[in-house]
Scaffold this active site. Structure first.
Site, mmCIF file in Angstrom:
data_model
loop_
_atom_site.group_PDB
_atom_site.id
_atom_site.type_symbol
_atom_site.label_atom_id
_atom_site.label_comp_id
_atom_site.label_asym_id
_atom_site.label_seq_id
_atom_site.Cartn_x
_atom_site.Cartn_y
_atom_site.Cartn_z
ATOM 1 N N ASP A 312 -31.566 57.696 23.547
ATOM 2 C CA ASP A 312 -32.880 58.363 23.488
ATOM 3 C C ASP A 312 -32.766 59.760 24.113
ATOM 4 O OD1 ASP A 312 -35.564 58.893 23.410
ATOM 5 O OD2 ASP A 312 -36.169 57.237 24.707
ATOM 6 N N LYS A 314 -33.568 62.857 22.784
ATOM 7 C CA LYS A 314 -34.667 63.792 22.487
ATOM 8 C C LYS A 314 -34.171 65.255 22.441
ATOM 9 C CE LYS A 314 -38.209 60.918 24.747
ATOM 10 N NZ LYS A 314 -37.469 59.912 25.523
ATOM 11 N N ASP A 317 -33.158 71.708 20.812
ATOM 12 C CA ASP A 317 -32.684 73.094 20.885
ATOM 13 C C ASP A 317 -32.293 73.586 19.489
ATOM 14 O OD1 ASP A 317 -31.545 75.540 21.920
ATOM 15 O OD2 ASP A 317 -31.341 74.480 23.834
HETATM 16 O O1 LIG Z 1 -43.136 58.636 23.610
HETATM 17 C C1 LIG Z 1 -42.231 58.033 24.206
HETATM 18 C C2 LIG Z 1 -40.898 58.230 23.903
HETATM 19 C C3 LIG Z 1 -39.956 57.510 24.568
HETATM 20 N N1 LIG Z 1 -40.296 56.622 25.512
HETATM 21 C C4 LIG Z 1 -39.189 55.892 26.177
HETATM 22 O O2 LIG Z 1 -39.367 54.470 25.996
HETATM 23 C C5 LIG Z 1 -39.066 53.785 27.217
HETATM 24 C C6 LIG Z 1 -40.303 53.093 27.698
HETATM 25 O O3 LIG Z 1 -40.043 52.394 28.913
HETATM 26 P P1 LIG Z 1 -41.141 51.463 29.630
HETATM 27 O O4 LIG Z 1 -40.440 50.987 30.853
HETATM 28 O O5 LIG Z 1 -41.437 50.358 28.658
HETATM 29 O O6 LIG Z 1 -42.332 52.310 29.963
HETATM 30 C C7 LIG Z 1 -38.532 54.820 28.175
HETATM 31 O O7 LIG Z 1 -37.131 54.853 28.033
HETATM 32 C C8 LIG Z 1 -39.115 56.130 27.667
HETATM 33 O O8 LIG Z 1 -38.251 57.215 27.949
HETATM 34 C C9 LIG Z 1 -41.614 56.418 25.810
HETATM 35 O O9 LIG Z 1 -41.964 55.586 26.657
HETATM 36 N N2 LIG Z 1 -42.562 57.131 25.144
#
Ligand SMILES: O=c1ccn([C@@H]2O[C@H](COP(=O)(O)O)[C@@H](O)[C@H]2O)c(=O)[nH]1
Length: 463
Positions: A312, A314, A317
């Site tokens: 993840d 993201k 750039d």
């Molecule tokens: O919009 C977003 C994009 C990415 N995330 C990612 O998902 C997990 C959520 O973790 P929880 O512990 O379930 O809150 C985390 O890695 C975020 O970076 C997001 O939550 N929202």
């Protein structure tokens, strides 16, 4: 066909197929949620070698006047039929893979051939024609020519017309109408059932007015009402295809986000929850002791438990910088992650919406990112989003910020429940982090999330 094979032979074959339960009548709920009065499962033929030989011979006779250098069965039911034709008539066979191997040649077509060779496609049942077309498309990509396909049973729901548009003539041994006529005459079904089946066929014809062969668009089915299996079959992108396959086979539309900071803890957690997830999501830049050994352990677990790895990252750039970030540096994400993501702010790339409150990814941004995704569908498999943003079957909508109990955290994260995401907001996959990694019994809880998310998907497609 009737001119090449005697009526009696065909009638007897129909009764035999009925007797072995290759053809059944009643009320069958298809995976798409539609109720059908007839159901075909010709996979049983492999248990009846004499019948398998006869069916293969009839398929060969249906193709008797045609010129072809090789045969290729549509996986999987038609593979043994194509094999028998190949062996009995000394025709070389080609095998179409469903997924490319991760190693070696990565070929999708196995077997020897010369560019321009003519291949005959073999299939057991044709409905819309999309499975035959998928195989044809792949063969053509590999420089083979395909003009004809032979099928045991044409359900007469538009497949012949649709394939014709793509330059393929379908030769069928049996048709649905002949099948019910014979079975009624032989006293195997009553006239009420015969009429019901004929009406079903009449009212469930696939639209063949489109010009190109993406059968699913022509079926006018919305992604959110299709099964993962159907969407996997429709997807051209191999990673999307593989993910749909895993989702279907593991009955899991759960991704776990393992946001822990020590590699040993991550590996331990992934081994515990691996059996329940289709994707493991990482943030490698939060790991304190990242090494290549961590990556190789994670890859081994991905094989052991059959999941994909999603870094993840993201990216956001310019292309040149992203290329370095993605392929190089200390993480070399491109070497091991099956999936990664990017913001679309810098231009074409992949798409993302945020789950945190007050995020700015709305309206025009979403519209533009969807356009970018469609223009780059060979590279894009889907979106991070809070609600389904499109009904294109090949794109997978993934929702983070999910907890069984909903709520939020002190830093702005808003949680939704698996049912709200998958059933009400019609997304495909839920991403759960602390809801799983922050509990004392992660394996059992991961299974709870899996069951909740998958049940919501099943509820949605059966609507
Ligand atoms: O919009 C977003 C994009 C990415 N995330 C990612 O998902 C997990 C959520 O973790 P929880 O512990 O379930 O809150 C985390 O890695 C975020 O970076 C997001 O939550 N929202």
């Amino acid at each position: 066909m009737a001119d090449k094979i005697s009526e009696d032979v065909l009638d007897k074959l129909i009764v035999d197929l009925f007797e072995i339960e290759g053809v059944k009548f009643g009320d069958f709920k298809l995976k798409s949620g539609i109720h059908s009065p007839a159901y075909f499962d010709l996979r049983v033929i492999v248990s009846y070698p004499k019948l398998m030989k006869q069916v293969s011979e009839l398929l060969y006779i249906a193709a008797a006047d045609l010129n072809f250098d090789s045969v290729c069965g549509v996986p999987y039911t038609a593979l043994p039929l194509a094999t028998v034709i190949s062996v009995e008539h000394d025709k070389p066979m080609l095998i179409r893979r469903r997924e490319a191997k991760d190693y070696g040649t990565k070929k999708m077509i196995e077997g020897k051939y010369r560019p321009g060779d003519m291949c005959l496609v073999v299939e057991d049942v044709v409905t819309s024609g999309s499975s035959v077309f998928e195989t044809v498309q792949l063969l053509r990509e590999y420089e083979l020519r395909v003009r004809d396909a032979v099928v045991l049973l044409d359900r007469e729901q538009g497949g012949t017309e649709r394939l014709k548009k793509d330059g393929i003539k379908l030769h069928s041994v049996l048709t649905m109408s002949r099948l019910v006529d014979v079975l009624q005459r032989e006293g195997k079904i009553d006239n009420g059932m015969r009429t019901k089946v004929l009406k079903f066929v009449e009212h469930n014809k696939f639209d063949t007015s489109g010009s190109q062969g993406d059968g699913l668009a022509q079926r006018k089915q919305l992604a959110s009402s299709m099964t993962f299996k159907q969407r996997g079959e429709a997807a051209q992108n191999l990673v999307a295809r593989r993910l749909f396959n895993i989702m279907e086979n593991k009955q899991s539309n759960l991704a776990v986000s393992v946001d822990l900071t020590k590699s040993a803890d991550i590996i331990k957690m992934v081994d515990q929850v691996g059996p329940h997830v289709c994707v493991v999501k990482t943030h490698v830049d939060i790991i304190e002791d990242f090494t290549a050994d961590f990556v190789s352990k994670l890859q081994k677990l991905a094989e052991k438990h059959n999941f994909l790895i999603f870094e993840d990252r993201k990216y956001a750039d310019i292309g040149n910088t992203v290329c370095h970030q993605y392929g190089g540096g200390i993480y070399k994400v491109a070497d091991w992650a099956h999936i990664t993501n990017a913001h679309t702010v810098p231009g074409p790339g992949v798409v993302q919406e945020m789950s945190s409150s007050g995020n700015l990814a709305t309206g025009e941004y979403t519209k533009e990112t969807l356009k970018i995704a469609r223009d780059h569908s060979d590279f894009v498999i889907g979106f991070i989003c809070q609600s389904r943003i499109c009904e294109d079957p090949e794109f997978i909508c993934m929702t983070p910020g999910v907890k069984l109990e909903g709520g939020g955290d002190s830093l702005g994260q808003q949680y939704t429940t698996p049912r709200d995401a998958v059933f009400s907001r019609r997304t495909d996959l839920v991403i759960v982090g602390r809801g799983i990694t922050g509990v004392t019994n992660p394996e059992a809880v991961a299974n709870e999330y899996r069951l909740a998310a998958f049940a919501s998907y099943q509820e949605r497609i059966s609507q």
